[in-house]
Design an enzyme around this catalytic site. Structure first.
Site, PDB file in Angstrom:
ATOM      1  N   SER A 256       0.813  -1.208   0.000  1.00  0.00           N
ATOM      2  CA  SER A 256       0.000   0.000   0.000  1.00  0.00           C
ATOM      3  C   SER A 256       0.856   1.272   0.000  1.00  0.00           C
ATOM      4  CB  SER A 256      -0.938  -0.071   1.197  1.00  0.00           C
ATOM      5  OG  SER A 256      -2.151   0.530   0.870  1.00  0.00           O
ATOM      6  N   HIS A 397      -7.827  -5.825   0.299  1.00  0.00           N
ATOM      7  CA  HIS A 397      -6.548  -5.108   0.451  1.00  0.00           C
ATOM      8  C   HIS A 397      -5.836  -5.648   1.688  1.00  0.00           C
ATOM      9  CE1 HIS A 397      -4.012  -1.603  -0.158  1.00  0.00           C
ATOM     10  NE2 HIS A 397      -4.182  -1.214   1.089  1.00  0.00           N
TER      11      HIS A 397
END
Ligand code: GCU
Length: 416
Positions: A256, A397
Site C-alpha cells: 500500500s 486489500h
C-alpha cells in the site's frame, strides 16, 4: 484499519472542508475512457530511445520528472550515519532465526530519533542471507507476537492511548509477516517502523528527517513517501555493513502506501536487486490516467503530506502530468519486479496495476528481457510474467499467505 480511516474520511470530508466536493470513486470500466500514456522511450526533446544504453542515459531525466512532479526531490546531501547494535537473540522463532536490533542514528542531527531496525536472519544459512526489506505500519512490535520485543515509543496512528503504542498492538500485524516461513525458505527479513522516518500525519515531517533535509518553500520539496523511500536506502546502507546479510540481494518491498515508497526507493536506488509492490495503488503501481478507484486529486486531498506540492497541480488535470506510473515501474528495469493486486481492492485499481506493469515491456525489451508477457488480464490467484510478474489475489486489500508464497518463489528465481 486504513481502509476504515479512509471510509471515515470520505464520510466526514464534506464537513471538514466546504470546498472539497464529495468524492465518488468510479468503478465502472466503461467510464474509464481512453488515456494515451507518456512513452518511456520518447522523452520530450530527446531522440527516440532504442537501446539499453540510451535508456540508462535517460534514467536521470525520468527520475527527475518524478521528483519534480510527484514525489519531490530526494536530498542528495550525504548523511553521516551511526549504527548502534542492540539486542541479539540467537535463538528466536524457536531457534530458527537470530533476531537483531540495530538503531540508525543521524550523526549530524542528534535531535532526530533513530530508525530502529529489526532483523531476523535464518540460523541454517551457510552464507550471507538474501533479504526482504519491508517497512511496517505500526512499530516493530506489531509484526511479531514475541513478548520481548520493545514497543515502539513513537507516534502511532492509533488514538487509543494518545498515539502511543500499547501492548494491545503487539503482533497486531503478525499475520502479514510469516516470519517462520520466510526464514525457513532461507531469507532474512528486515523491517523498521515507517513512522521512525516520518510519522504519517500532515505535521509528522516536523519530527522526522524532512525537518532537517529539504526545502519546504519549494513546490518540489520531498513528501513523506520520498522520506520513507530514502529511509529504506539508509537501512540498506546499514545492511551493506552486516556480514550476515547478502546486501547485493536485498529486495525492496512494501504494501500500500509503503509499497509506493518501496517502488520509489527501488527506482532511485539500483542497489535494490528487485522490487515487490503489494497493492501500492494510486501514486504507486497503478496508472494515474485511468479514472478508476482512487484518483490523484483524492490522494492529495486525503494525504497532503505524502507527495510534492507540485503533484496537486494535476488533481484535476492528470493528462498534463509528464509521467505515469508505468514509467516509475520501468525505472526498476532491468531488475525483476513483482506487482500484486487484490480482487476486492478496487480502490487501488487492480487492472490499472496490471496495465502499468504490462506497459514496462518496451523498456525490459531493450535489455532483451521478457517483461510481463500475457496481454490478457490473468485469472485470479495466478502468477504470470517473467522478469515482471503480476497476480491478482482473491480477497481484500491485505498481505496474505498467497502473496508471500509468490514473493518467495520470485525471490528464489533471483538468488539461484
Ligand atoms: C489509503 C490510500 C491509499 C493507500 C492506502 C494504504 O487507502 O488512499 O493510497 O495505498 O491508504 O496505505 O493502506
Amino acid at each position: 484499519m486504513f481502509r476504515f480511516l479512509c471510509l471515515l474520511l470520505s464520510l466526514t470530508a464534506p464537513l471538514l472542508s466546504a470546498a472539497q466536493p464529495t468524492f465518488v470513486a468510479n468503478y465502472d470500466e466503461s467510464k474509464v475512457g481512453s488515456y494515451p500514456l507518456p512513452d518511456p522511450l520518447m522523452p520530450p526533446n530527446g531522440a527516440r530511445i532504442t537501446s539499453a544504453k540510451a535508456w540508462e542515459a535517460s534514467r536521470g531525466y525520468w527520475l527527475n520528472q518524478f521528483a519534480a512532479h510527484v514525489y519531490g526531490q530526494t536530498p542528495t546531501r550525504p548523511v553521516r550515519l551511526r549504527f548502534q547494535p542492540g539486542e541479539v537473540v540467537p535463538s528466536a522463532l524457536g531457534g530458527k532465526a537470530t533476531r537483531k536490533q540495530v538503531a540508525i542514528y543521524f550523526a549530524d542531527y542528534p535531535a532526530l530519533p533513530p530508525i530502529n531496525v529489526l532483523i531476523y536472519v535464518p540460523n541454517n544459512a551457510r552464507k550471507a542471507a538474501p533479504a526482504f526489506l519491508n517497512l511496517n505500519f505500526c512499530g516493530n512490535h506489531c509484526i511479531s507476537t514475541e513478548a520481548d520485543l520493545p514497543l515502539s515509543d513513537r507516534w502511532v496512528a492509533s488514538t487509543a492511548d494518545n498515539h502511543r503504542a500499547t501492548e494491545k498492538s503487539r503482533g497486531a500485524q503478525a499475520r502479514r509477516w510469516p516470519l517462520d516461513t520466510i526464514v525457513a525458505r532461507g531469507y532474512a527479513i528486515v523491517t523498521a517502523y515507517y513512522g521512525d522516518i516520518e510519522p504519517d500525519h500532515p505535521a509528522g515531517w516536523k519530527t522526522g528527517i524532512r525537518s532537517v533535509l529539504g526545502d519546504t518553500t519549494r513546490t518540489d520539496n520531498w513528501g513523506a513517501i520520498g522520506a520513507w523511500a530514502w529511509g529504506m536506502s539508509r537501512i540498506l546502507d546499514y545492511l551493506q555493513t552486516d556480514p550476515t546479510i547478502d546486501a547485493k540481494r536485498v529486495i525492496a518491498m512494501g504494501h500500500s502506501r509503503i509499497g509506493k515508497a518501496a517502488l520509489w526507493a527501488a527506482a532511485q536506488d539500483k542497489r535494490f536487486v528487485a522490487a515487490i509492490s503489494n497493492e501500492a495503488g494510486e501514486g504507486g503501481a497503478s496508472l494515474a490516467r485511468r479514472t478508476y478507484g482512487e484518483t490523484v486529486g483524492r490522494l492529495n486531498y486525503a494525504f497532503p503530506h505524502w507527495f510534492a506540492r507540485q503533484y496537486r497541480s494535476y488533481n484535476e488535470n492528470v493528462p498534463a502530468l509528464p509521467v505515469d506510473q508505468h514509467i516509475l515501474l520501468s525505472l526498476i528495469a532491468t531488475r525483476p519486479l513483482y506487482v500484486a493486486s487484490a480482487e476486492e481492492d478496487r480502490w487501488s485499481d487492480p487492472r490499472g496495476e496490471f496495465l502499468s506493469a504490462k506497459a514496462t515491456e518496451p523498456v525490459y525489451g531493450l535489455y532483451r528481457k521478457t517483461g510481463l508477457g500475457p496481454a490478457e488480464y490473468p485469472a485470479v490467484n495466478t502468477s504470470v510474467g517473467k522478469n515482471v510478474r503480476y497476480h491478482v489475489r482473491t480477497g481484500p486489500h491485505d498481505v496474505q499467505p498467497f502473496d508471500w508464497w509468490q514473493y518467495l518463489n520470485f525471490a528464489d528465481a533471483l538468488v539461484k
